[in-house]
Design an enzyme around this catalytic site. Sequence first.
Site, short mmCIF file in Angstrom:
data_model
loop_
_atom_site.label_atom_id
_atom_site.label_comp_id
_atom_site.label_asym_id
_atom_site.label_seq_id
_atom_site.Cartn_x
_atom_site.Cartn_y
_atom_site.Cartn_z
N GLU A 106 0.85 -1.20 0.00
CA GLU A 106 0.00 0.00 0.00
C GLU A 106 0.88 1.24 0.00
OE1 GLU A 106 -4.07 1.52 2.14
OE2 GLU A 106 -2.55 0.73 3.43
N GLU A 119 -9.35 4.29 6.69
CA GLU A 119 -8.52 4.53 7.86
C GLU A 119 -9.29 5.16 9.01
OE1 GLU A 119 -5.94 3.05 8.14
OE2 GLU A 119 -5.27 2.66 6.12
N GLY A 136 2.87 1.56 11.00
CA GLY A 136 2.66 0.83 12.25
C GLY A 136 2.31 -0.62 11.95
N ALA A 137 1.45 -0.80 10.93
CA ALA A 137 1.03 -2.16 10.55
C ALA A 137 0.33 -2.06 9.19
CB ALA A 137 0.06 -2.73 11.58
N MET A 138 0.07 -3.23 8.58
CA MET A 138 -0.61 -3.27 7.28
C MET A 138 -1.61 -4.40 7.25
SD MET A 138 -1.06 -2.05 4.31
CE MET A 138 -2.29 -2.76 3.21
N GLU A 139 -2.84 -4.07 6.81
CA GLU A 139 -3.98 -4.98 6.94
C GLU A 139 -4.11 -6.00 5.83
OE1 GLU A 139 -5.65 -1.24 4.74
OE2 GLU A 139 -4.16 -1.64 6.28
N ASN A 140 -3.01 -6.48 5.25
CA ASN A 140 -3.12 -7.50 4.19
C ASN A 140 -4.12 -8.58 4.60
OD1 ASN A 140 -0.61 -6.29 3.05
ND2 ASN A 140 0.29 -7.25 4.86
N HIS A 144 -7.41 -2.36 14.96
CA HIS A 144 -7.51 -1.50 13.77
C HIS A 144 -7.32 -2.34 12.50
CE1 HIS A 144 -6.52 2.45 11.64
NE2 HIS A 144 -6.01 1.57 10.78
N GLU A 145 -6.27 -3.17 12.50
CA GLU A 145 -5.98 -3.98 11.29
C GLU A 145 -7.06 -5.04 11.06
OE1 GLU A 145 -3.78 -2.61 9.53
OE2 GLU A 145 -3.06 -1.37 11.17
#
Length: 851
Positions: free
Chosen positions: A129, A321, A262-266, A298-299
Amino acid sequence: MAHLTEDKNFRLPLSVRPRRYAPTLTLDLEARAFTGVQTIELELEKPTDEIILHAIALKMGEVLYRTQDGRICVCNNVRVVPESETVVLRFPEELPAGAGALDVTWTGRFTEGLRGLYMAGKVAATQFEAADARRLFPCFDEPAFKARWALTVQVPAGLTALSNGRLEREESDGHMRKLYFQETEVLSSYLVALVVGPLVGTVEETVEGIPVRTWALPEKAHLTRFGQDAALAALPRLQAYFGLPYAFGKVDQVGIPDFEAGAMENAGLITYREIALLLDPATAPLSVQKRVAEVVTHELAHQWFGNWVTMVWWDDLWLNEAFATWMAYKIVDQWKPEWRVWLDFDAGKAAALHLDALRSTHPIRGEVRNAHEAGESFDLITYEKGGAVLRMIEGFLGEDAFREGMRQYMRKHARANAVADDLWRALANASSQPVLELANAWIGQNGYPLVSVSLEGRTVKLTQQRYYSEPGVKSNERWPVPMVLRYADAGGVREQRVLLRESHAEVKLEGTGEVKWLVANASSTGFYRVQYDARTLEHLSASVDALEPSERISLLADQWALARSGQATLEAFLDLAGRFGHEEDDAVLDELVGRLAYVENRLVDGEDQERFRQWVEKLLGAGLEKLGWDPAPGETDRVKLRRAALVRAIGGVARSRKALAEARPRVERALNGDTSALEPNLLDVAVSMVAREGDKALYEKLLEKMPVEPDPATQRRYLLAITAFEDPRLADAAQKLFFTEKVKMQDVATFLTGLMGNRTGRDAWWAEKQKRWKDVLARTGAAPMLLRRVVESLGALRERKQLDEVRKLLTAHPVEEAKQAMSQTLEKLEQDVMLRERALPEVRAWLQKQK
């Protein structure tokens, strides 16, 4: 048609759509290179002799197209177009409309930064992303092109490999493993992921039929339990909220040793910066535990909002987001109500209010012309203001109607793409309220209102105008402001809802008797500031204990904002702050201490600074004396956090010698492994204040411990402490460290911000930073989020001369990927410099009046 691709704002034609990708990748981790071969099943709306795919730095091999009736057409011209990051595949004849398959082979290299496929220490990881899938696969790399993915990878034996789908089967020849992953649901390319490395996972646990595992490097495996528990707690609550089962088969969570965001929602494979996933609950401060729970949730919220229903284009990124931000707090609050996470949400909202008061702010939903501009949208306005506006709308519609609207939206757009108006229509349908008017005013318009409030008898006069933090700026903009008024009268405490549409309104308060006090933003759920007339403010200040913690925070924050913009005096703010000496709520103390720290750092010098520190110590010192540094048996988290806030005030802001003498031996014991030396919530502040006045031995000890420390929060504590030493020689040594590999790429902005905050080292570092600006930027690997934060770090400067130097630097060497951050940082810094010039004599006069 191909000439259109010369434009960097080029968008793929909708007449060619992918239905299924079947790529096979072979990774060489040593050489940092890969080869790929894939079949993309396509649907052609009309005959065409060219197909356009996204690709960056990929060397294309053979390309052919297979029609539905079995004909093979070999591509005879591959044109690479760097401007639009595409490859145009030309065929000698027209390909027929309907279904077909594109076979592509290619080779490429790992990316040097933190995007595409890159090496994070021993781990190969992807981060796609907004638009970096094109660095690994030739693909249709826009969110509207959803397709199924059936991935196969070949990796060296002995390594773990994870992707979006479960592992279906594998083959091995002793040197290489060939892994076949289960085909996914339809996904946008930015949600595809691959992680390969020497990782170990928790035992698989199932919640409501969903298998969950959390992964880390072997030396960090003992830090995975809390993140695993957070996921197990969040998933059933999210399924219940949406009324929809989780769609992606399994959840793997992985701590990546070097990671931009911080993180990625794959989908099904969520990747995290280690500090956002891994911790030891026995030693982690509560702030770290709350942050991990919030990021995990969140993810997971994105698996529905973003992954299942996806935006059409990046101009609706905010919807992904903002929704996940708001939802995470809602779910964590259900899981751990004693944490009062909505007060942490308010802290994020406060940062967005600060940014959104600038001329250079942007609307929540703004025009995004290309993927690079999308990268600039990952900011406080998108996340925190967006989340706050959703919360404000929910507060106005009511929780039940809001949830029903969300469920309708999810059902209607399942597996597909949607835009913001689709959501507003669903919410309006469920609530019978004017949601489109309300939402689009807040989403499409910059800034927010300042609502002025005066109370006469039982009549409240309300006026609104846009709030700017720059003194003297006026504007006629208006918002539909959903207000909740809370007040006390003869009948007790009441609430009344008002939708303020015009610039002026009068409201008659329900009930009887004298109104003792009035709060014009009940529970602080509105995204606006309030200015009370003198009498209403006096009544409110006198009744401060009757207000909710969030309302006391807002009272302080709004008064501070009015002082910044010249609509109130700093004297009035400091008088109000002086009424909070007996405050016992940790969140309110955090707000107070943050404001006092700003005054001490920027608005006083020399003797005045010393006087101000003494005033802070007198105001809050008795609270710390009473509590002491050691927790009592059975002490609550609230008390522990109050102590931490008081230590920040007395040790951090007031620089008390007594507090330093208390902290020094405790820090020494803690560094030698004594976990009882400091209650975990005191670790950050104690280590920082001791480092500030520390010697060479302490510096070297921290430098030695930092790289080998497995706990990411502890490692970050040491990293920041190294930037805090005020001995000029040690400050210089820390600055030199910046240009070495000892500071990981993910940490360069954090380390830089620490150096810019160092009072004895700052001027020398600023001089060096100007000379080596290109080297400073190069340390980020061109990661957009890190570049933004590097630019923002310039805001730590204080003098007009430095403001001029910043302007000159950014004019001569602009950071194209952080244009917004440049204008916002310059504007903020200019206001800070003006405030300092105005405040120095004003605060001096106020201090002289204090006993």
